[in-house]
Scaffold this motif. Structure first.
Motif, mmCIF file in Angstrom:
data_model
loop_
_atom_site.group_PDB
_atom_site.id
_atom_site.type_symbol
_atom_site.label_atom_id
_atom_site.label_comp_id
_atom_site.label_asym_id
_atom_site.label_seq_id
_atom_site.Cartn_x
_atom_site.Cartn_y
_atom_site.Cartn_z
ATOM 1 N N GLY A 267 0.547 -21.865 -6.798
ATOM 2 C CA GLY A 267 0.107 -22.188 -5.529
ATOM 3 C C GLY A 267 1.552 -20.956 -4.329
ATOM 4 O O GLY A 267 2.137 -21.685 -3.659
ATOM 5 N N GLU A 268 2.199 -20.253 -5.017
ATOM 6 C CA GLU A 268 2.646 -19.054 -4.201
ATOM 7 C C GLU A 268 1.830 -17.743 -3.759
ATOM 8 O O GLU A 268 1.021 -17.932 -3.681
ATOM 9 C CB GLU A 268 3.885 -18.568 -5.192
ATOM 10 C CG GLU A 268 4.413 -19.641 -6.279
ATOM 11 C CD GLU A 268 4.397 -19.464 -7.566
ATOM 12 O OE1 GLU A 268 3.350 -17.695 -7.752
ATOM 13 O OE2 GLU A 268 5.054 -19.069 -8.926
ATOM 14 N N SER A 269 2.727 -17.449 -2.590
ATOM 15 C CA SER A 269 2.005 -15.752 -2.107
ATOM 16 C C SER A 269 3.136 -15.080 -1.732
ATOM 17 O O SER A 269 4.052 -15.803 -1.682
ATOM 18 C CB SER A 269 1.848 -16.633 -0.355
ATOM 19 O OG SER A 269 3.402 -17.333 0.049
ATOM 20 N N SER A 270 2.534 -14.151 -1.427
ATOM 21 C CA SER A 270 2.767 -12.179 -2.239
ATOM 22 C C SER A 270 2.401 -12.208 -1.499
ATOM 23 O O SER A 270 1.211 -12.492 -0.409
ATOM 24 C CB SER A 270 3.280 -12.827 -3.079
ATOM 25 O OG SER A 270 1.575 -12.878 -4.244
ATOM 26 N N PHE A 271 3.282 -10.342 -1.128
ATOM 27 C CA PHE A 271 1.797 -9.360 -0.682
ATOM 28 C C PHE A 271 1.741 -8.281 -0.814
ATOM 29 O O PHE A 271 3.082 -7.942 -2.398
ATOM 30 C CB PHE A 271 3.410 -8.952 1.191
ATOM 31 C CG PHE A 271 3.487 -9.788 1.938
ATOM 32 C CD1 PHE A 271 2.875 -10.264 2.970
ATOM 33 C CD2 PHE A 271 4.863 -10.880 1.515
ATOM 34 C CE1 PHE A 271 3.319 -11.171 3.606
ATOM 35 C CE2 PHE A 271 5.423 -11.684 2.828
ATOM 36 C CZ PHE A 271 4.522 -11.512 3.695
ATOM 37 N N LEU A 272 0.768 -8.075 -1.331
ATOM 38 C CA LEU A 272 0.373 -6.240 -1.636
ATOM 39 C C LEU A 272 1.033 -5.252 -0.600
ATOM 40 O O LEU A 272 -0.085 -5.244 0.519
ATOM 41 C CB LEU A 272 -1.110 -7.000 -1.718
ATOM 42 C CG LEU A 272 -1.758 -5.878 -2.284
ATOM 43 C CD1 LEU A 272 -1.789 -5.254 -3.411
ATOM 44 C CD2 LEU A 272 -3.336 -5.821 -2.279
ATOM 45 N N PRO A 273 1.760 -4.731 -1.069
ATOM 46 C CA PRO A 273 1.772 -3.384 -0.003
ATOM 47 C C PRO A 273 1.139 -2.538 -0.012
ATOM 48 O O PRO A 273 1.242 -1.804 -1.197
ATOM 49 C CB PRO A 273 3.273 -3.348 -0.974
ATOM 50 C CG PRO A 273 3.466 -3.862 -1.923
ATOM 51 C CD PRO A 273 2.584 -3.962 -2.199
ATOM 52 N N LEU A 274 0.821 -2.313 0.892
ATOM 53 C CA LEU A 274 -0.095 -0.464 1.294
ATOM 54 C C LEU A 274 0.422 0.647 1.185
ATOM 55 O O LEU A 274 1.434 0.664 2.917
ATOM 56 C CB LEU A 274 -1.505 -0.459 1.409
ATOM 57 C CG LEU A 274 -2.073 -2.181 0.814
ATOM 58 C CD1 LEU A 274 -3.664 -2.256 1.627
ATOM 59 C CD2 LEU A 274 -2.672 -1.612 -0.669
ATOM 60 N N LYS A 275 1.097 1.442 1.048
ATOM 61 C CA LYS A 275 2.027 3.073 1.469
ATOM 62 C C LYS A 275 1.066 3.246 2.150
ATOM 63 O O LYS A 275 -0.166 3.852 2.634
ATOM 64 C CB LYS A 275 2.294 3.391 0.722
ATOM 65 C CG LYS A 275 3.496 3.080 -0.444
ATOM 66 C CD LYS A 275 4.299 3.970 -1.419
ATOM 67 C CE LYS A 275 4.807 5.455 -0.308
ATOM 68 N NZ LYS A 275 5.616 6.343 -0.911
ATOM 69 N N VAL A 276 1.876 4.119 3.738
ATOM 70 C CA VAL A 276 0.834 4.404 4.764
ATOM 71 C C VAL A 276 0.661 5.580 4.414
ATOM 72 O O VAL A 276 -0.068 6.450 4.454
ATOM 73 C CB VAL A 276 1.955 4.706 6.272
ATOM 74 C CG1 VAL A 276 0.947 5.633 7.186
ATOM 75 C CG2 VAL A 276 2.193 3.111 6.223
ATOM 76 N N ASN A 277 1.635 6.725 3.905
ATOM 77 C CA ASN A 277 1.526 7.454 2.695
ATOM 78 C C ASN A 277 1.031 7.508 1.869
ATOM 79 O O ASN A 277 2.252 7.422 0.740
ATOM 80 C CB ASN A 277 2.253 8.207 3.068
ATOM 81 C CG ASN A 277 2.303 10.743 2.949
ATOM 82 O OD1 ASN A 277 1.139 10.468 2.728
ATOM 83 N ND2 ASN A 277 3.574 10.826 2.327
ATOM 84 N N THR A 278 0.205 7.511 1.709
ATOM 85 C CA THR A 278 0.164 6.675 -0.271
ATOM 86 C C THR A 278 0.347 8.116 -1.578
ATOM 87 O O THR A 278 0.405 8.824 -2.409
ATOM 88 C CB THR A 278 -0.984 6.495 -0.820
ATOM 89 O OG1 THR A 278 -1.117 4.669 0.242
ATOM 90 C CG2 THR A 278 -1.359 5.947 -2.438
#
Length: 457
Positions: free
Chosen positions: A262-273
């Motif tokens: 039931g939680e929510s989180s974030f998937l981080p995507l780097k601008v400069n991978t």
């Protein structure tokens, strides 16, 4: 809201650093490895006249060899045993990664081989590094032998000793970089290049001051360079920390009378991978044809190769052809390295495996297509940013006609590697604090159990 790790990092103090003995050992090992590397950049190849070679090198110091010399920490202008640096290893890594996307057996190793497949590809990279080092060192030995006054006793023995020395130096640096990655702080290959650039920076600044005293470079030009460097540092720090965060949710489920999820989180995507790897890859590939063209242009050529000197002159820092090729390679490797490091299908499958999903998107194929859509567009921003950072100083060099090399690639590597080292140190400190917290919790729990037992007795 800050995560637990960010809160721990914010509350780090000097006592935590003092008690982290393993971190101290890693830092000392890294410093010792850097000292060994710097000593090797002052040991000349046997049979070379260092003074004569340095005089001959001055005519090429502002070209592609100047960039190579900066990355090697001045080893090229001294023709030291580490003159090849880790560039053959980087070139081999590029080739192996490219083959891993086109050659089916290697692609299977990369995708399905797991840890064993990764070790196999790393071994192929080492073998290819030896081959590239032998070819490059042989070309260098032949070029030196044909230049009058540079070699004391040219011949087969000098060629063989030069090939063995330069290849051995490159292989030693490859091994040293792997040891730093495993037992030190940060990425070993990036740190070796970082150490070379930092070692050359004082000399570059001194040359800039001497140009100002001679009147070649005005005070306004120095202020422009300083202002541009400060602006680039701010841009690099901002962009390297920039992320596109995608909201992910996990459904609530009941198990054994208890509610989970039931939680929510974030998937981080780097601008400069791609980080600093894109300009490093571009530089290493650009050095190979540029150096070959320069060596051929310096010899007596047949009539049908009269165009080579013009091409060699165009492959100098600040020239339009150099900037076009350099910028194009940076953009290519930004997308290529991102595709290697980030697999949207794999990320979507992992989300579905753990019950996560992106709001409004079906798990699986639709999520993978959306991740690919987002990643492609933020990679465009990252590629434009890295290209601008690397090419703006090149344009400045061409405009002012400077005779020393001071590129944005060097600044990008220095700032990025410094940020990575700080992050690695913080990660070790956070891990140490977690271990201390777990030990304290166990001790407190044991003390409470002892108190309870004593009360029962």
């Amino acid at each position: 809201m800050a995560s637990a790790a960010e809160q721990l990092v914010a509350n780090l103090n000097l006592d935590a650093f003092r008690s982290a003995k393993e971190l101290h050992q890693r830092i000392w090992f890294t410093l010792g490895a850097m000292v060994v590397y710097r000593l090797g950049t002052y040991i000349p190849v046997p049979g070379i006249d260092p003074a004569a070679f340095q005089r001959a090198f001055q005519g090429q110091a502002d070209g592609i060899l100047g960039m190579f010399n900066t990355f090697s920490g001045g080893a090229v202008e001294r023709m030291a045993i580490f003159a090849l640096n880790v560039m053959p290893y980087i070139s081999a890594s590029i080739i192996v990664q490219l083959m891993g996307t086109f050659y089916a057996p290697w692609e299977k190793l990369r995708k399905e081989g797991g840890e064993a497949g990764r070790k196999t590809l790393n071994q192929y990279t080492r073998y290819l590094t030896v081959v590239l080092s032998v070819f490059q060192s042989f070309g260098i030995a032949m070029g030196l032998s044909q230049s009058p006054g540079l070699v004391e006793a040219p011949g087969m023995f000098f060629t063989l000793s030069t090939v063995v020395t330069l290849t051995g130096g490159s292989m030693f640096l490859m091994w040293l970089g792997e040891q730093i990655t495993a037992r030190g702080i940060g990425n070993g290959v990036s740190l070796i290049i970082f150490a070379g650039i930092v070692a050359v920076l004082p000399k570059t600044i001194a040359q800039m001051m001497s140009l100002m005293e001679l009147g070649t470079l005005s005070v306004a030009g120095v202020l422009v360079i300083a202002g541009l460097a400060f602006a680039l540092v701010v841009m690099i720090v901002f962009m390297e920390r920039s992320q596109r965060r995608l909201l992910t949710q996990y459904p609530r489920r009941n198990q054994g009378g208890l509610a989970f999820g039931g939680e929510s989180s974030f998937l981080p995507l780097k601008v400069n991978t791609s980080g600093v790897m894109a300009p490093i890859f571009a530089s290493s590939l650009l050095m190979l044809p540029a150096t070959a063209v320069g060596l051929l242009a310096a010899t007596e050529l047949p009539a049908w190769l009269d165009w080579l000197p013009a091409v060699s002159g165009s492959l100098q820092s600040g020239r339009p052809l150099f900037m076009v090729l350099y910028g194009g390679l940076i953009v290519f490797f930004c997308f290529f390295y991102t595709s290697v490091m980030f697999n949207p299908v794999e990320v979507a499958d992992n989300l579905r495996k753990y019950g996560g999903f992106l709001p409004g998107l079906r798990p699986g194929r639709q999520t993978a297509e959306y991740l690919d859509f987002v990643m492609s567009r933020i990679t465009v921003i990252g590629a434009v940013y890295i290209t601008a950072v690397c090419l703006l100083p090149e344009a400045l060099i061409g405009y002012y006609g400077m005779t020393f090399y001071l590129g944005g690639t060097s600044l990008l590597i220095v700032v990025s590697v410094t940020m990575d080292m700080v992050t690695a140190i913080q990660s070790h400190l956070v891990g140490h604090q977690y271990e201390s917290l777990v030990r304290k919790t166990r001790l407190r729990g044991g003390a409470r159990r002892d108190e309870a037992r004593a009360a029962l007795i």
